[in-house]
Motif scaffolding. Structure first.
Motif, PDB file in Angstrom:
ATOM      1  N   VAL A 433       0.859  -1.182   0.000  1.00  0.00           N
ATOM      2  CA  VAL A 433       0.000   0.000   0.000  1.00  0.00           C
ATOM      3  C   VAL A 433       0.894   1.230   0.000  1.00  0.00           C
ATOM      4  O   VAL A 433       1.842   1.301   0.774  1.00  0.00           O
ATOM      5  CB  VAL A 433      -0.933   0.040   1.231  1.00  0.00           C
ATOM      6  N   ALA A 434       0.581   2.206  -0.854  1.00  0.00           N
ATOM      7  CA  ALA A 434       1.383   3.420  -0.944  1.00  0.00           C
ATOM      8  C   ALA A 434       0.826   4.501  -0.025  1.00  0.00           C
ATOM      9  O   ALA A 434      -0.383   4.574   0.224  1.00  0.00           O
ATOM     10  CB  ALA A 434       1.413   3.938  -2.387  1.00  0.00           C
ATOM     11  N   GLU A 435       1.715   5.329   0.483  1.00  0.00           N
ATOM     12  CA  GLU A 435       1.303   6.461   1.314  1.00  0.00           C
ATOM     13  C   GLU A 435       0.284   7.321   0.553  1.00  0.00           C
ATOM     14  O   GLU A 435       0.448   7.603  -0.628  1.00  0.00           O
ATOM     15  CB  GLU A 435       2.522   7.310   1.673  1.00  0.00           C
ATOM     16  N   GLY A 436      -0.787   7.712   1.244  1.00  0.00           N
ATOM     17  CA  GLY A 436      -1.824   8.523   0.628  1.00  0.00           C
ATOM     18  C   GLY A 436      -2.942   7.723  -0.008  1.00  0.00           C
ATOM     19  O   GLY A 436      -3.951   8.307  -0.418  1.00  0.00           O
ATOM     20  N   ALA A 437      -2.783   6.395  -0.089  1.00  0.00           N
ATOM     21  CA  ALA A 437      -3.828   5.569  -0.703  1.00  0.00           C
ATOM     22  C   ALA A 437      -5.027   5.452   0.227  1.00  0.00           C
ATOM     23  O   ALA A 437      -4.888   5.425   1.451  1.00  0.00           O
ATOM     24  CB  ALA A 437      -3.283   4.182  -1.036  1.00  0.00           C
ATOM     25  N   THR A 438      -6.206   5.380  -0.365  1.00  0.00           N
ATOM     26  CA  THR A 438      -7.430   5.162   0.401  1.00  0.00           C
ATOM     27  C   THR A 438      -7.575   3.673   0.682  1.00  0.00           C
ATOM     28  O   THR A 438      -7.422   2.845  -0.211  1.00  0.00           O
ATOM     29  CB  THR A 438      -8.649   5.667  -0.377  1.00  0.00           C
ATOM     30  N   ILE A 439      -7.864   3.337   1.923  1.00  0.00           N
ATOM     31  CA  ILE A 439      -7.958   1.931   2.316  1.00  0.00           C
ATOM     32  C   ILE A 439      -9.278   1.696   3.037  1.00  0.00           C
ATOM     33  O   ILE A 439      -9.775   2.568   3.737  1.00  0.00           O
ATOM     34  CB  ILE A 439      -6.790   1.527   3.240  1.00  0.00           C
ATOM     35  N   LEU A 440      -9.851   0.521   2.856  1.00  0.00           N
ATOM     36  CA  LEU A 440     -11.057   0.093   3.557  1.00  0.00           C
ATOM     37  C   LEU A 440     -12.209   1.079   3.338  1.00  0.00           C
ATOM     38  O   LEU A 440     -12.211   2.185   3.865  1.00  0.00           O
ATOM     39  CB  LEU A 440     -10.789  -0.070   5.052  1.00  0.00           C
ATOM     40  N   ALA A 441     -13.187   0.679   2.591  1.00  0.00           N
ATOM     41  CA  ALA A 441     -14.289   1.554   2.193  1.00  0.00           C
ATOM     42  C   ALA A 441     -15.201   1.877   3.369  1.00  0.00           C
ATOM     43  O   ALA A 441     -15.319   1.095   4.318  1.00  0.00           O
ATOM     44  CB  ALA A 441     -15.095   0.892   1.078  1.00  0.00           C
ATOM     45  N   PRO A 442     -15.859   3.042   3.334  1.00  0.00           N
ATOM     46  CA  PRO A 442     -16.884   3.335   4.337  1.00  0.00           C
ATOM     47  C   PRO A 442     -17.929   2.217   4.366  1.00  0.00           C
ATOM     48  O   PRO A 442     -18.292   1.671   3.323  1.00  0.00           O
ATOM     49  CB  PRO A 442     -17.492   4.654   3.847  1.00  0.00           C
ATOM     50  N   GLY A 443     -18.418   1.893   5.557  1.00  0.00           N
ATOM     51  CA  GLY A 443     -19.350   0.789   5.711  1.00  0.00           C
ATOM     52  C   GLY A 443     -18.684  -0.516   6.085  1.00  0.00           C
ATOM     53  O   GLY A 443     -19.361  -1.485   6.431  1.00  0.00           O
ATOM     54  N   HIS A 444     -17.356  -0.546   6.039  1.00  0.00           N
ATOM     55  CA  HIS A 444     -16.622  -1.765   6.394  1.00  0.00           C
ATOM     56  C   HIS A 444     -16.556  -1.905   7.908  1.00  0.00           C
ATOM     57  O   HIS A 444     -16.216  -0.965   8.611  1.00  0.00           O
ATOM     58  CB  HIS A 444     -15.209  -1.706   5.814  1.00  0.00           C
ATOM     59  N   ARG A 445     -16.883  -3.090   8.410  1.00  0.00           N
ATOM     60  CA  ARG A 445     -16.788  -3.337   9.857  1.00  0.00           C
ATOM     61  C   ARG A 445     -15.383  -3.837  10.168  1.00  0.00           C
ATOM     62  O   ARG A 445     -14.915  -4.825   9.589  1.00  0.00           O
ATOM     63  CB  ARG A 445     -17.839  -4.360  10.304  1.00  0.00           C
ATOM     64  N   LEU A 446     -14.716  -3.153  11.072  1.00  0.00           N
ATOM     65  CA  LEU A 446     -13.306  -3.422  11.332  1.00  0.00           C
ATOM     66  C   LEU A 446     -13.105  -4.743  12.063  1.00  0.00           C
ATOM     67  O   LEU A 446     -13.718  -5.002  13.104  1.00  0.00           O
ATOM     68  CB  LEU A 446     -12.697  -2.284  12.143  1.00  0.00           C
ATOM     69  N   ARG A 447     -12.220  -5.566  11.500  1.00  0.00           N
ATOM     70  CA  ARG A 447     -11.864  -6.864  12.048  1.00  0.00           C
ATOM     71  C   ARG A 447     -10.443  -6.809  12.608  1.00  0.00           C
ATOM     72  O   ARG A 447      -9.715  -5.844  12.362  1.00  0.00           O
ATOM     73  CB  ARG A 447     -11.968  -7.925  10.958  1.00  0.00           C
ATOM     74  N   PRO A 448     -10.003  -7.824  13.360  1.00  0.00           N
ATOM     75  CA  PRO A 448      -8.632  -7.785  13.880  1.00  0.00           C
ATOM     76  C   PRO A 448      -7.585  -7.598  12.790  1.00  0.00           C
ATOM     77  O   PRO A 448      -6.615  -6.857  12.968  1.00  0.00           O
ATOM     78  CB  PRO A 448      -8.490  -9.148  14.578  1.00  0.00           C
ATOM     79  N   GLN A 449      -7.764  -8.248  11.642  1.00  0.00           N
ATOM     80  CA  GLN A 449      -6.780  -8.104  10.576  1.00  0.00           C
ATOM     81  C   GLN A 449      -6.760  -6.687  10.011  1.00  0.00           C
ATOM     82  O   GLN A 449      -5.734  -6.216   9.505  1.00  0.00           O
ATOM     83  CB  GLN A 449      -7.024  -9.122   9.458  1.00  0.00           C
ATOM     84  N   ASP A 450      -7.906  -5.993  10.083  1.00  0.00           N
ATOM     85  CA  ASP A 450      -7.941  -4.606   9.616  1.00  0.00           C
ATOM     86  C   ASP A 450      -7.142  -3.694  10.551  1.00  0.00           C
ATOM     87  O   ASP A 450      -6.515  -2.729  10.107  1.00  0.00           O
ATOM     88  CB  ASP A 450      -9.383  -4.104   9.527  1.00  0.00           C
ATOM     89  N   LEU A 451      -7.187  -4.000  11.853  1.00  0.00           N
ATOM     90  CA  LEU A 451      -6.403  -3.201  12.796  1.00  0.00           C
ATOM     91  C   LEU A 451      -4.908  -3.338  12.502  1.00  0.00           C
ATOM     92  O   LEU A 451      -4.146  -2.374  12.653  1.00  0.00           O
ATOM     93  CB  LEU A 451      -6.694  -3.629  14.232  1.00  0.00           C
ATOM     94  N   ALA A 452      -4.488  -4.529  12.082  1.00  0.00           N
ATOM     95  CA  ALA A 452      -3.081  -4.713  11.706  1.00  0.00           C
ATOM     96  C   ALA A 452      -2.732  -3.841  10.503  1.00  0.00           C
ATOM     97  O   ALA A 452      -1.669  -3.204  10.464  1.00  0.00           O
ATOM     98  CB  ALA A 452      -2.808  -6.187  11.393  1.00  0.00           C
ATOM     99  N   LEU A 453      -3.612  -3.799   9.515  1.00  0.00           N
ATOM    100  CA  LEU A 453      -3.365  -2.976   8.326  1.00  0.00           C
ATOM    101  C   LEU A 453      -3.290  -1.502   8.691  1.00  0.00           C
ATOM    102  O   LEU A 453      -2.384  -0.787   8.252  1.00  0.00           O
ATOM    103  CB  LEU A 453      -4.470  -3.219   7.302  1.00  0.00           C
TER     104      LEU A 453
END
Length: 694
Positions: A433-453
């Motif tokens: 993932v590059a700096e400034g990139a948009t990640i995880l769309a609105p409406g996404h429910r955060l999971r443990p793996q998302d916290l790592a990202l």
């Protein structure tokens, strides 16, 4: 909102005393963005302004440095009290690069234009600069020390100080050229110097210290204040009604400029604290088209999807505290992953050309090594190698890494067989993932793996929706709570613990509203209280049209009631309405029907209400392990599970009173609206409970 800086490039990692920006768009505040230097900030702002213009939206862009100088300064430099001509004057003379700029030298040149000791002071460089004193020993220049707004704003610093605590002078000199270019490129209006009512971009001066208490209240330990204050200020200004914002901008400060919101601190502070709340649902959100009697499942779902919208507010949390929450805005990567080119293995690194030869290759080793968290300082000469460990940043001069298992090494040199592919065993900066990139769309429910990202990308705060509060209420004289003896004609309350459990499993905040007997006054009082405790209410029982169906009766009295006769089995009657603006789902009293209707209808509806979006269960086509003859007219859901061969077997009875079938089953077999003859081996649609989030 932009927190500006007059200094040099601050590096790839987010830090204080840098440039931070935050967008509030459509009533929702996004995560702050770290910008390492003014060039990066100008590019980011240009992209933003262009994108908003293409979308047909106007932009209010606030910057936390003075837009003008005390009266008399502009006339001395440009011959007239014209602040925008002064912007262009600075744009023509300021030299700016990530590693340095000429702000101190330019200030000395300006001082020389004035009598006595010129207005600027605080030389922050090691070398002396003619006409620029290091300490405040100015006199005779003839200019006021402060602008009129700075005399009003408690704690504001004058714009003459270039270095040291509270200095804003460098920010002004380095900021005005950027504003001048943005103004011309995007036909922007500079407030309060120009008419701004119809301009596509309006540039305004802000000062986050106007709402310092609100910023302090929003801070979480370890956060960067600059990042928090642009977010809080963006939220405050975006929460103001247009008429109030226009009133704040109605000032007369033609030459010196003005701080937006000055004199209205209390109003801004109030606006900064609450998060924007979505509009209430309309009374017709559950209305079916005229003349509709029976409603198919597909039509019912389509009506729900079209009539609902999120009803929860948004807030900003530390990423580490946001597990299970629904994103209200897409986070933006604050750093790349990987943040720098690095080694993917333990081995030896060298220039690509050093490993290009065929056959045995021998390279001398440089002293030292590169390790994760301990980068090698210096350059690896051409034709040399260096010991490098997994995760270590590639030193300058290293492009390729050979595995240590493929190397023979002694203290001074290594040998390996070439050729080695250029870039072997390395990772590029930002290849994930590059700096400034948009990640995880609105409406996404955060999971443990998302916290790592989020952590890997330096995202320490996220905008999330508040949890949907799901109130669950049971009704009926026949209902008894657990732990109390049930007499003849009475049953234990099975629906309430089931529905509360469903709400919890779906990530909502369950609110136990208890049980109300068949007493209309008592039910009205309970619903009145529930409207302040819950965002949506699930009731079971009393939703039909009988003498004791008080839920339906009360919703009808409130003028926001619809009874949907849905062609579904089990189920059919579904009472939908609003109570003091809160949506109410009147579910069937039968636990099996209440369970199925919750999965099929309530869950996707609550997905929209919670900001998560419409939830469609994923089904699988599997062979049937049963026989069934189905008549046309209703869609049926059979409690089912897969046998050892992967075939769907159904519960021994279709009776909706057989609650044990819910525990026996692993999902539902869905049979469409039309007639169907099913024999063992025929394909059927199987929806595992996991597809419903269970």
């Amino acid at each position: 909102m932009v927190d500006w800086s007059g200094g040099n490039d601050t590096g790839p990692r987010p830090r204080k005393d840098a440039i931070w920006a935050c967008i509030a768009r459509g009533g929702r505040v996004e995560a702050p963005v770290y910008l390492r230097n003014r060039g990066a900030a100008e590019d980011w702002l240009s992209d933003l302004f262009a994108a908003e213009a293409a979308a047909g939206r106007r932009v209010l862009a606030g910057f936390d440095f003075p837009f003008g100088y005390p009266a008399g300064f502009a006339a001395r430099l440009v011959g007239a009290p014209d602040p925008l001509a002064l912007w262009d004057w600075f744009a023509a003379r300021v030299q700016d690069a990530p590693g340095g700029n000429n702000r101190f030298d330019l200030a000395g040149e300006i001082n020389a234009m004035f009598p006595g000791t010129g207005p600027f002071w605080a030389n922050g460089l090691k070398r002396d600069i003619a006409d620029l004193p290091r300490k405040d020993r100015r006199d005779g220049h003839g200019l006021p020390e402060r602008r009129r707004c700075e005399a009003v704003a408690k704690g504001a610093f004058p714009c003459w100080q270039l270095a040291g605590a509270g200095a804003v002078g460098g920010q002004v000199i380095m900021g005005l050229p950027v504003l001048a270019r943005l103004r011309r490129r995007f036909d922007a209006a500079a407030w309060p110097f120009e008419a701004w009512d119809t301009a596509p971009v309006v540039l305004v001066e802000v000062w986050p210290s106007l709402i310092a208490d609100a910023v302090k209240a929003a801070m979480v330990e370890g956060e960067i204040k600059d990042a928090v204050q642009v977010q809080v200020l963006a939220r405050a200004l975006s929460a103001l009604p247009p008429a109030r914002l226009a009133a704040l901008m109605d000032v007369d400060a033609a030459e010196e400029g003005w701080i937006l919101g000055l004199g209205h601190e209390a109003e801004l502070a109030r606006a900064a604290r609450p998060d924007p709340v979505p509009p209430a649902l309309g009374n017709d959100c559950f209305a079916l088209p005229a003349g509709v009697d029976w409603t198919s499942v597909d039509d019912a779902l389509a009506q729900l999807r079209a009539g609902l919208h999120p009803v929860v507010a948004s807030e900003t949390l530390s990423s580490t505290e946001a597990l299970g929450r629904v994103l209200a805005a897409a986070p933006v990567a604050r750093r790349s992953n990987p943040p720098a080119p690095n080694s993917a293995v333990d081995g030896y690194g060298f220039a690509a050309s050093a490993g290009a030869g065929t056959g045995p290759q021998v390279l001398p080793l440089v002293a030292g090594r590169a390790a994760a968290g301990a980068p090698f300082e210096g350059r690896v000469p051409e034709g040399h190698a260096i010991r490098i460990l997994t995760g270590a940043i590639l030193p300058e001069g290293v492009e390729t890494v050979v595995l240590e298992e493929d190397v023979t090494a002694d203290p001074d040199r290594i040998a390996f067989n070439g050729p080695v592919k250029p870039g072997a065993n390395t990772r590029k900066a930002g290849e994930d993932v590059a700096e400034g990139a948009t990640i995880l769309a609105p409406g996404h429910r955060l999971r443990p793996q998302d916290l790592a990202l989020l952590a890997a990308l330096g995202v320490d705060r996220v905008a999330v929706h508040a949890p949907l509060r799901v109130g669950v209420l049971s009704t009926g004289d026949e209902i008894r709570p657990l732990g109390v003896a049930a007499g003849v004609g009475q049953i234990y309350d099975a629906n309430r613990p089931m529905l509360l459990g469903l709400a919890a499993r779906w990530g909502y905040a369950p609110v136990d509203l208890g049980h109300v007997p068949d007493d209309r006054a008592a039910l009205r009082a309970r619903l009145d209280a529930a409207a302040g405790e819950a965002d949506v209410i699930l009731t079971s029982g009393g939703a039909s049209a009988g003498d004791e169906d008080h839920v339906s009766a009360l919703l009808s009295e409130a003028g926001a009631m619809q009874t949907w006769r849905i062609a579904v089995k089990p189920g059919r009657p579904l009472a939908l309405g609003l109570w003091q603006g809160v949506p109410v789902f009147g579910l069937p009293g039968n636990p099996v029907a209440a369970f199925v209707c919750s999965l099929v209808f309530a869950r996707p509806a609550m997905g929209i209400l919670s900001g998560e979006g419409w939830q469609v269960p994923r089904c699988f086509t599997v062979p049937a392990a049963f026989s069934k003859s189905k008549k046309p007219g209703r869609r049926e859901y059979l409690r089912a599970r897969l046998d050892e061969n992967g075939h769907a077997e159904v519960f021994k009875s279709e009776g909706s009173g057989r609650i044990s079938g819910l525990s026996w089953s692993e999902g539902l077999v869905e049979i469409g609206d039309g007639a169907r003859e099913i024999a063992p081996g025929d394909p059927v649609r199987f929806l595992p409970y996991g597809a419903f989030g269970l």
